[in-house]
Design an enzyme around this catalytic site. Structure first.
Site, mmCIF file in Angstrom:
data_model
loop_
_atom_site.group_PDB
_atom_site.id
_atom_site.type_symbol
_atom_site.label_atom_id
_atom_site.label_comp_id
_atom_site.label_asym_id
_atom_site.label_seq_id
_atom_site.Cartn_x
_atom_site.Cartn_y
_atom_site.Cartn_z
ATOM 1 C CG ASP A 98 -1.929 1.133 1.198
ATOM 2 O OD1 ASP A 98 -2.161 1.699 0.110
ATOM 3 O OD2 ASP A 98 -2.493 1.449 2.255
ATOM 4 C CG ASP A 276 -4.269 4.675 -2.756
ATOM 5 O OD1 ASP A 276 -3.334 4.073 -2.193
ATOM 6 O OD2 ASP A 276 -5.451 4.646 -2.358
#
Length: 404
Positions: A98, A276
């Site tokens: 992430d 992201d």
């Protein structure tokens, strides 16, 4: 996953915890130009996802408010993981990748095995998510092994005692800016990320991370992280860089300024948003999404939360153009649709055609008007450069792929 900066979870603990979280020795010195790569594994959720757009919007809303948003493993259609060793000898844990968060933690699945390199800092970590749940536990430092060339001494790592939503995974490898760790660990302002420590300990020559994804439906559905630079064999052409946006709240993350056009029609004028890996779709502000829906003729599908189009409408799709720092990146019609072989993973029909551009749920001008998620990043290589506060992109052999 975006770490919370709320101070409500903080406890008062001994000051020595501050010292225990700093980067230390230089165990594996390398040359200034050194890079090392970590292979990723891709997982497809075939259990039937309920409204993929709603999941991404919940993350987006939490991110806008400077909070955290969970990446619920049961709600992720496509996720990338890495097997990361902790301790000496190492126990390996499967961690979610992430770039939208910065804390690294384990304990959701495989229990933490303490070894001679484990040190309890006396601190507590807590990350609150957009759905109200949280991950929390004790903060340790330990040896972390990404691969034989990427070994980190005294890495700050959370050991979770509560971790809802991470079924089938052991935790998370946080690759966002270090500022996102503020307020997540007691008695310290922030903790160094794995990339911070690789650089500080001399393992990599620059604090740069290259990220490569291949489309999930391609014959090479894999990924790779390159620490210290980027993998030139994965790109076509040059890496084009832009500075981190100055617009808040996007500036707290890997934020950039970009505009979007559908064919020759403007969809979103230049504005701030983020890149992201923890978001599946491409989310854009509601006013831009309305223009996109009108231009494509898509109708909202309640089961998936995505726009659904007919075969004839697909044949008429124009490319979507992302202009970033004066460079335009073309997302072809094929790149705008969800992989049809994975329709069942999102609760769609077998023969349905679903668009991967979705409504963020807020109008433009918020300071975070888009998220370029996985469906963008599988078509373009991305580079996250902490040293120079910038993000870079390049085309790959998959930019114009027709695998969907």
């Amino acid at each position: 996953m975006i770490p919370s900066k709320s101070l409500s979870c903080l406890l008062t603990l001994p000051a020595l915890a501050l010292l225990s979280l700093t980067a230390t020795a230089l165990p594996h010195p390398r040359s200034a130009s050194s890079t090392a790569s970590l292979k990723l594994s891709v997982r497809i959720n075939s259990n039937g996802l309920k409204n993929i757009a709603a999941v991404d919007r919940a993350r987006f809303r939490a991110l806008q408010t400077g909070g955290s948003s969970s990446i619920n493993a049961t709600n992720a259609a496509t996720i990338y993981t890495a097997d990361v060793g902790v301790g000496s000898p190492a126990t390996y844990y499967t961690l979610l990748i992430d770039t939208g968060s910065s804390n690294t933690w384990i304990g959701a699945g495989t229990p933490y095995t303490k070894t001679s390199t484990s040190r309890d800092t006396g601190g507590q970590f807590s990350v609150t998510y957009g759905d109200g749940s949280s991950v929390s536990g004790e903060e340790y430092t330990d040896t972390v092994t990404l691969n034989s060339d990427l070994v980190i001494e005294n890495q700050s790592i959370g050991v979770a005692s509560t971790s809802p939503g991470f079924y089938g995974l052991d935790g998370l490898l946080g690759l966002g800016p270090a500022d996102l760790t503020e307020g997540t660990v007691t008695n310290v302002n922030e903790v160094p990320t794995v990339t911070d420590n690789l650089y500080t300990q001399g393992t990599i020559g620059s604090e740069v991370l290259g990220v490569f994804f291949a489309p999930a439906s391609s014959d090479d559905s894999s990924g790779e992280l390159t620490f210290g630079g980027y993998d030139a064999s994965k790109i076509t052409g040059n890496i084009n860089y832009v500075p981190i946006t100055s617009t808040s709240p996007a500036s707290a993350y890997w934020g950039i300024d970009q505009s979007i056009s559908y064919g020759s029609a403007s969809i979103l004028t230049e504005t701030a948003g983020i890149v992201d890996t923890g978001t599946t779709l491409i989310l854009i502000a509601s006013d831009g999404f309305s223009k996109y829906q009108s231009a494509t003729g898509g109708t909202l599908d309640e089961a998936t939360g995505l726009l659904k189009i007919t075969s004839d409408q697909y044949d008429q799709l124009s490319s979507l153009y992302f202009t970033i720092g004066g460079v335009t990146y073309e997302l072809t019609p094929n790149g705008q649709i969800w992989p049809r072989s994975l329709n069942s993973a999102i609760g769609g029909t077998t023969d349905g055609i679903y668009l991967v551009v979705a409504d963020s749920g807020t109008t433009s001008g918020s300071g975070l008007d888009f998220t370029n998620g996985y469906c963008f990043l599988e078509r373009f290589y991305s580079v996250y450069d902490t040293t120079n506060s910038r993000v870079g992109f390049a085309t790959t052999k998959y930019t114009h792929a027709t695998s969907n």
